[in-house]
Design a protein around this motif. Structure first.
Motif, mmCIF file in Angstrom:
data_model
loop_
_atom_site.group_PDB
_atom_site.id
_atom_site.type_symbol
_atom_site.label_atom_id
_atom_site.label_comp_id
_atom_site.label_asym_id
_atom_site.label_seq_id
_atom_site.Cartn_x
_atom_site.Cartn_y
_atom_site.Cartn_z
ATOM 1 N N TYR A 120 -25.375 21.318 -2.852
ATOM 2 C CA TYR A 120 -23.977 21.362 -2.440
ATOM 3 C C TYR A 120 -23.829 20.641 -1.103
ATOM 4 N N GLY A 167 -22.561 26.519 -1.439
ATOM 5 C CA GLY A 167 -22.674 26.957 -2.820
ATOM 6 C C GLY A 167 -21.721 28.089 -3.145
ATOM 7 N N ALA A 212 -18.272 26.612 -3.454
ATOM 8 C CA ALA A 212 -18.145 25.804 -4.672
ATOM 9 C C ALA A 212 -18.076 26.685 -5.915
#
Length: 535
Positions: free
Chosen positions: A102, A148, A151
């Motif tokens: 990420y 992460g 996301a």
């Protein structure tokens, strides 16, 4: 709500629901009591009530998938029919191979500077006056982990909370109790947000009450970010739309103007730093330091305790002596003792269907007995482990957990402090603590690895005297570790498997018969074990 009858099903829970019945004009008429069992594993919920008609009514009144998503909550899936509360298709389990990459972001520099300055002041005070608490603050979350999380959830954390996680990802201890915000909120880590949100969301979805999900006047909302917990049903949270800090408690309305309501997370940290530096009250509570050099909060001020600055905990002796640092085991010793596994990528492995069915069947019996006989112990059972947490522990230890242990963790990630466990004084560990216990014993084993401790063992239950129960991955059998004696691989502590021990413990609860010299008893709602050997 549910017609003229109402019941609260607590997650994960087995509760006696006192139901009120009668005509619409007679709401206080008591008619019947129904026992309902509710237990979750992942997004799947098992609900069983003594009254099948009422059970069906509760399921029908739960929020649909669309309604759940509208309040920021995941839908629930009923175990008996495999369908979610709506029309969505069931999702397959996610199997993790290589970790995705990420792109981290940079929080607002001005806000990040305020957060870091506040933490600098807090850490400086802790180092001078409460060094034990300073050592219990976790290192910061990695930028990849934060990126992460954002996301995977499709939303951003407030910049001050993001910067704070970069500094400290919660604190050590059960529910972050190693560092406490007033009056007794443990500091939670990034990945504990989902655990608390899922639990509170499940309550909202099962009740079918959209008003309770109002982010201003309800009891919880799926967008909230839990940052603290007192372990007794109260949470400190950040409301992400405005960045405000508020308090939530079971069956109570949200509080933004209560004792721990703040305009922002960074404002709370700055006020905390100021209270520590001045020795002044933070709202209603004063900072105090325990004999163990830990920060706590009290209604009355107390003088700063001397001797709690920096380094290890001070000796009670007037002339402290420095204990020699034990030598760390060599790489060769670690490798020979199974404590230096090759690096592996965490991979989620789901237990086999038979293991899941057998373990869940036993746990349902345990939950039923505890809820009826030992409700205090029952309430301490933890929610399911995240499959990725199990996978990470396995990868770090270089071991594969037996299916029965993995299925048990997916039902309950440990049993909580002073919680449920095998006789005579054990409590089941969460997945992360399995790894930390294993690593701690490996690190201090030295040339005693192999007979005092072995990296091939998986600890799964703490003992109050500092030992543990473990599964030997080479045989599948259980055994016992005790610091002064090392390993016990024969006798009363040995069972053919983790599941065999869990089944035997369950039979003892249900029948009251002793299990290898120990009989269950309940004291003030808590499960205890008493010896059947006459002294």
């Amino acid at each position: 709500m549910i017609g003229p009858r109402w019941a609260r099903v607590v997650r994960p829970a087995l509760v006696a629901a006192l139901l009120m019945a009668g005509l619409a004009g007679e709401p206080d008429l008591m008619e019947e009591t129904v026992m309902c069992s509710s237990m979750s594993m992942g997004d799947t919920v098992s609900l069983s009530c003594d009254d099948p008609e009422f059970e069906a009514e509760m399921k029908a009144n739960a929020l649909t998938a669309e309604e759940a998503k509208a309040i920021g909550c995941p839908p629930i899936r009923w175990e008996d029919d495999g369908t979610a509360t709506g029309s969505e298709e069931p999702q397959e389990p996610v199997f993790v191979g290589d970790e995705p990459t990420y792109v981290p972001r940079t929080p607002d520099p001005a806000i990040a500077a305020r957060v870091n300055q506040a933490w600098d002041r807090i850490e400086r005070w802790l180092g001078a006056h409460a060094s034990a608490t300073l050592r219990k603050l976790e290192f910061g979350a990695g930028p990849q982990a934060l990126a992460g999380w954002e996301a995977n959830h499709g939303r951003r954390l407030p910049d001050d909370l993001y910067a704070s996680y970069l500094r400290h990802d919660g604190a050590d201890g059960n529910l972050g109790e190693g560092f406490q915000l007033p009056p007794s909120y443990g500091l939670l880590g990034l990945f504990e947000i989902d655990s608390f949100n899922w639990g509170n969301c499940q309550d909202l979805v099962m009740e079918g009450d959209l008003d309770a999900a109002d982010p201003e006047d309800g009891r919880w909302h799926g967008s909230f970010l839990a940052i603290g917990s007192d372990g007794r049903g109260r949470e400190l949270f950040v409301e992400p739309r405005t960045g405000r800090v508020g308090e939530a408690a079971s069956e109570k309305r949200l509080e933004y103007d209560g004792p721990m309501g703040w305009p922002s997370h960074v404002a709370m940290l700055e006020a905390l730093a100021g209270a520590l530096e001045r020795g002044a009250a933070l709202r209603d509570w004063y900072p105090v330091v325990t004999a163990g050099c830990e920060l706590r909060w009290a209604e009355d001020p107390a003088p700063v305790r001397p001797g709690c600055a920096g380094g290890p905990r001070p000796s009670p002796s007037p002339t402290p002596t420095v204990e020699p640092t034990p030598e760390k085991p060599t790489a060769g010793e670690l490798r020979a003792g199974g404590c230096l596994p090759p690096r592996r990528t965490p991979r989620v492995r789901m237990p086999g269907p038979r293991a899941i069915a057998e373990v869940n069947a036993v746990w349902r019996r345990v939950e039923r007995w505890l809820a009826r006989k030992a409700p205090v112990t029952f309430k301490r059972l933890r929610p399911p482990a995240r499959p990725l947490d199990i996978a990470r522990s396995e990868a770090a230890m270089g071991l594969r957990f037996p299916d029965d242990l993995r299925a048990s963790l997916l039902r309950h990630d440990g049993a909580g402090s002073l919680g449920f466990g095998p006789a005579p004084f054990y409590e089941l560990m969460p997945a992360k603590h399995i790894h930390s216990e294993w690593k701690m014993l490996c690190d201090i084993g030295g040339d005693s690895l192999g007979y005092w401790w072995s990296g091939h063992l998986i600890p799964f239950a703490y003992a109050i005297d500092g030992g543990n129960l473990f599964v030997d991955t080479r045989t599948g059998k259980t055994g016992e570790f005790f610091n002064e004696e090392g390993l016990t691989l024969e006798g009363d502590v040995v069972w053919p498997s983790y599941l065999a021990l869990l089944k035997a413990t369950t039979r003892s609860l249900e029948t009251g018969r002793p299990i290898r010299g120990w009989r269950p008893k309940v004291v003030k709602g808590e499960l205890e074990w008493e010896s059947t050997t006459r002294r």
